[in-house]
Each structure stands twice: as structure tokens, then as C-alpha cells.
Design a protein around this motif. Sequence first.
Motif, PDB file in Angstrom:
ATOM      1  N   ALA A  74       9.494  -2.035   3.567  1.00  0.00           N
ATOM      2  CA  ALA A  74       8.224  -1.317   3.718  1.00  0.00           C
ATOM      3  C   ALA A  74       7.123  -1.946   2.880  1.00  0.00           C
ATOM      4  O   ALA A  74       5.954  -1.959   3.282  1.00  0.00           O
ATOM      5  N   MET A  75       7.467  -2.494   1.712  1.00  0.00           N
ATOM      6  CA  MET A  75       6.450  -3.085   0.833  1.00  0.00           C
ATOM      7  C   MET A  75       6.213  -4.569   1.103  1.00  0.00           C
ATOM      8  O   MET A  75       5.474  -5.235   0.387  1.00  0.00           O
ATOM      9  N   GLY A  76       6.869  -5.101   2.139  1.00  0.00           N
ATOM     10  CA  GLY A  76       6.634  -6.480   2.525  1.00  0.00           C
ATOM     11  C   GLY A  76       7.503  -7.496   1.835  1.00  0.00           C
ATOM     12  O   GLY A  76       7.202  -8.693   1.856  1.00  0.00           O
ATOM     13  N   ASP A 148      10.804  10.723  -8.273  1.00  0.00           N
ATOM     14  CA  ASP A 148      11.813   9.690  -8.558  1.00  0.00           C
ATOM     15  C   ASP A 148      11.767   8.596  -7.500  1.00  0.00           C
ATOM     16  O   ASP A 148      11.867   7.398  -7.806  1.00  0.00           O
ATOM     17  N   SER A 149      11.630   8.997  -6.240  1.00  0.00           N
ATOM     18  CA  SER A 149      11.563   8.021  -5.151  1.00  0.00           C
ATOM     19  C   SER A 149      10.341   7.132  -5.306  1.00  0.00           C
ATOM     20  O   SER A 149      10.429   5.904  -5.163  1.00  0.00           O
ATOM     21  N   TYR A 150       9.197   7.729  -5.600  1.00  0.00           N
ATOM     22  CA  TYR A 150       7.975   6.940  -5.778  1.00  0.00           C
ATOM     23  C   TYR A 150       8.131   5.961  -6.935  1.00  0.00           C
ATOM     24  O   TYR A 150       7.707   4.799  -6.847  1.00  0.00           O
ATOM     25  N   ASP A 168       0.687   0.931  -2.420  1.00  0.00           N
ATOM     26  CA  ASP A 168       0.115   1.335  -1.136  1.00  0.00           C
ATOM     27  C   ASP A 168       1.114   2.158  -0.326  1.00  0.00           C
ATOM     28  O   ASP A 168       0.736   3.145   0.327  1.00  0.00           O
ATOM     29  N   VAL A 169       2.383   1.754  -0.350  1.00  0.00           N
ATOM     30  CA  VAL A 169       3.414   2.502   0.372  1.00  0.00           C
ATOM     31  C   VAL A 169       3.544   3.904  -0.211  1.00  0.00           C
ATOM     32  O   VAL A 169       3.600   4.902   0.523  1.00  0.00           O
ATOM     33  N   VAL A 170       3.581   4.000  -1.530  1.00  0.00           N
ATOM     34  CA  VAL A 170       3.675   5.302  -2.184  1.00  0.00           C
ATOM     35  C   VAL A 170       2.504   6.183  -1.784  1.00  0.00           C
ATOM     36  O   VAL A 170       2.671   7.359  -1.436  1.00  0.00           O
ATOM     37  N   ALA A 171       1.301   5.629  -1.824  1.00  0.00           N
ATOM     38  CA  ALA A 171       0.108   6.404  -1.478  1.00  0.00           C
ATOM     39  C   ALA A 171       0.168   6.882  -0.029  1.00  0.00           C
ATOM     40  O   ALA A 171      -0.207   8.026   0.276  1.00  0.00           O
TER      41      ALA A 171
END
Length: 309
Positions: A74-76, A148-150, A168-171
Amino acid sequence: MRRRSLLTAPLALVLALSACGGDGGSTGDGGGSAAPAAADFPVTVTGDAGDVTLEARPETIVSMSASATEMLFAMGAGDQVEAVDSTSDFPAEAPTTDLSSFTPNAEAIAGYSPDLVVLSDDLNGIVDALDALAVPTLLLGAADTLEDSYAQMETLGEATGHAEEAADVVAEVQDRIDAAVESVPAEARGLRVYHELDPSFYSATSDTFIGGVYTLFGLENIADGAADTAGGYPQLSAEYVVGQAPDLVVLADTLCCGESAATFAQRPAFDTVPAVREGRVVEADDSVASRWGPRVADFAESVAATLRG
């Protein structure tokens, strides 16, 4: 190290099987962004087994965690992932192998010459075994909360040179979950929810990662009232579930066990349950409902859609 709940054998088997299927969700991008400047390294990140220092951007990652695999793609960071364990089935381009996260073998993992290994469990003393082989190893255990996941996503972002992309993924996940919660009418707050992990009525309380999602919607979790909450995963009974009259049912055993809204309603007396009568039974993708990666936003959106009717 994070305290981990001890699961009973039947429940552990169901959770293991739930990690082996499903293609739901839109999160997951195999492409990588431009490599960071060399000045971004070395970096030191902290996992459940302590600090890990990476002298250079890892280019040969082995992920032994289905949730971590989803986060990495997801984060590339997908182009840095050389191999993933046998339960890492999302996204489709993940390089799934026969590496077992349940019986991990240090030599088999080291055979991929990894410059970073990501684990969700320290089974068979795998952390020490990989340390003995001088393999950088980051242990990120099961998340207890969304926070915790973030935090794990941000840690993986730092470790792989994708800190900005991870943020960006977290946001995005946070925004989607917030929007899902806000989309539900106020009268849905206080409704009773039953989350089913398998047909023998194992469930999850509000103290678990998935239970925390229901708390965001203001739902009352019937598993919280179990006589023995069993570390967050109690085994309820048919009589208890029917008696609690849940307004929402989430079936996280559709893939492992073939459950559906129809089979649920066919159980003796279950046609009297408000969730069945009012059509509020969510047929969840087992793997989405069992992992603590970015697709938790997909899960929240499916719950919201059902609550909206």
C-alpha cells in the motif's frame, strides 16, 4: 514485547484459515516510488523485539506477516519485497511462497538473502535464529487498536524509505473510517453487534482490534457480556447469541467455513434475531476482517453501508 492474547486451538485454526483467502478491497499498489536519497539512511526503528538499525534502504524484504505485506504494498514498497509467506495473498502481485509463518524456518527465510525480514510472531524462536544469521528482523505483533496499526505502517515506512507514503496511507485510512462513521445515522448508535469468527460461536470483544472498529460506530458488542471473555475471544453459545438479540451480525467465517446470511438464518431460532429480520447481516471477507492492515477501511465502509440500510 507486546502482550499477546492466548487463543484456544479451534479459534487459532479459524484465524489461520481466515488469512488464506479473499480478494476484497481496493488498497494495495505493487509499484514503488522513487528511491530515497542515501542520506535517509541509516535509520533505526523499534519493533516488539527492540530496535533494528538499517544501514541502507532494504531492497530484498521477506514479509512473514499478511498484514505487513498489505502495508508494504500500500505504501509503494512492493518492488522491494522479494518473498512473502504462504498466507500473504493480497495484493495479487505479492510474491507468495511456501514459507510458513506458523512454523518459520530461519534457513529457508535466509535463503532469499533478505536485508529485512518482517514478522508478526516470534514462533519457534525465529527472531533469535535470524539474529544469529545476521538478518535484520522487525517484529510487529498483532495490533490491539487502530492506533497500533497506524504506528506499524509508519514504522514500516521509515524502515523501507517510504515514510511520506506511509503517512499518506495512514491519513487515507483514517479519513475513510471517519467518513464511514459519519455516514451512519445517529439512531444506529447503541445497536447490538455480534461478530462471528467461526460457526462454533467464537467472537471478539471490544478489547480486540476489530472490536475497536465497532466502538467507533457506537455499537454495543454482545461478546463483552460473556462470562469468560477469554482474552478478547470468547466462545459464546447459540442460546446466548439469540438471547442477546443482536441488531447487526458480521460473519467473518464466509471463506473458511462457508457461512452466509442464509445459513445463519437457517440455524434453529436464528430467524428471530433482529439482524436477520431487518437484513443487517454482513458477509465479510475473512482475511479483511482478520488483518490489521489498510483494508480495515474497507471493513468499516461495509459495516457503515449495512447500518445505513
